[in-house]
Scaffold this motif. Sequence first.
Motif, short mmCIF file in Angstrom:
data_model
loop_
_atom_site.label_atom_id
_atom_site.label_comp_id
_atom_site.label_asym_id
_atom_site.label_seq_id
_atom_site.Cartn_x
_atom_site.Cartn_y
_atom_site.Cartn_z
N PRO A 91 1.00 -1.29 0.19
CA PRO A 91 0.12 -0.05 -0.06
C PRO A 91 0.75 1.11 -0.08
O PRO A 91 2.05 1.33 0.41
N ALA A 92 0.29 2.48 -0.72
CA ALA A 92 0.99 3.56 -0.78
C ALA A 92 1.42 3.90 0.79
O ALA A 92 2.90 4.56 0.77
N ILE A 93 0.68 3.85 1.76
CA ILE A 93 1.23 4.46 3.02
C ILE A 93 2.61 3.88 3.68
O ILE A 93 3.14 4.24 4.29
N LEU A 94 2.84 2.42 3.16
CA LEU A 94 3.86 1.46 3.60
C LEU A 94 5.01 2.08 2.71
O LEU A 94 6.15 2.01 3.10
N LYS A 95 4.83 2.32 1.58
CA LYS A 95 5.78 2.78 0.55
C LYS A 95 6.21 3.91 1.11
O LYS A 95 7.50 4.35 1.20
N GLY A 96 5.41 4.95 1.39
CA GLY A 96 5.78 6.21 2.09
C GLY A 96 6.55 6.07 3.25
O GLY A 96 7.66 6.73 3.59
N PHE A 97 6.19 5.21 4.02
CA PHE A 97 6.85 4.79 5.55
C PHE A 97 8.30 4.39 5.19
O PHE A 97 9.47 4.88 5.62
N ILE A 98 8.73 3.34 4.06
CA ILE A 98 10.03 3.10 3.71
C ILE A 98 10.60 4.51 3.17
O ILE A 98 11.82 4.62 3.56
N ASP A 99 10.08 5.14 2.35
CA ASP A 99 10.80 6.34 1.64
C ASP A 99 11.09 7.36 2.62
O ASP A 99 12.29 7.90 2.89
#
Length: 190
Positions: A91-99
């Motif tokens: 999900p986008a929120i997890l990708k953002g967490f990584i970023d």
Amino acid sequence: MKTTIILAHPWHGSFNKAIFDTVITKLEEQKKEYQVIDLNKDNFDPVLREEDLALYSKGETTDKQVIQYQKMLKETNELVFIFPIWWYDVPAILKGFIDKVMLKNFSYVETKTGLEGQLINITSSKVITTSEAPTWYIKFFKGNSIQKVFINATLKGVGIKNVKWLNSPYTTSGKKEKRKSFLKEVALHF
């Protein structure tokens, strides 16, 4: 050291929440210390904004929540991700967490041969996902973004090894008995 659970699903009536509850129950039964990062409930902003990008190459941030999450990850020896596979990816929120959280000099350093992971305190990890597609289809026909990219590249790149992936296929359309069986399988891994 403790277990950190990262939940990346916005609805607390979801099967992902049932998985989360199963994990919490097992950790409490074993009297293991844990902490939770519930990205949606925390109102985590996954967008990498200009002010953060200006500091990105230095491994710095203006986001206080990112600093708190980094502190939590430094106290972690077991990491558990729970999320739905949407569009064959995280999900986008997890990708953002990584970023935003996995910053230079925190989770990795750059060397002449590539990244050297710094989160070596995390000695084991579990990635628990749900999908509507069958697991074999995700693994063999859609490029396997979970195993090849998220686990073998992203997590390994920040020093997280010894990762076990469990996926619940047909989560919405499948039978209730299959979901109950999956929760029992999840419990066996803790």
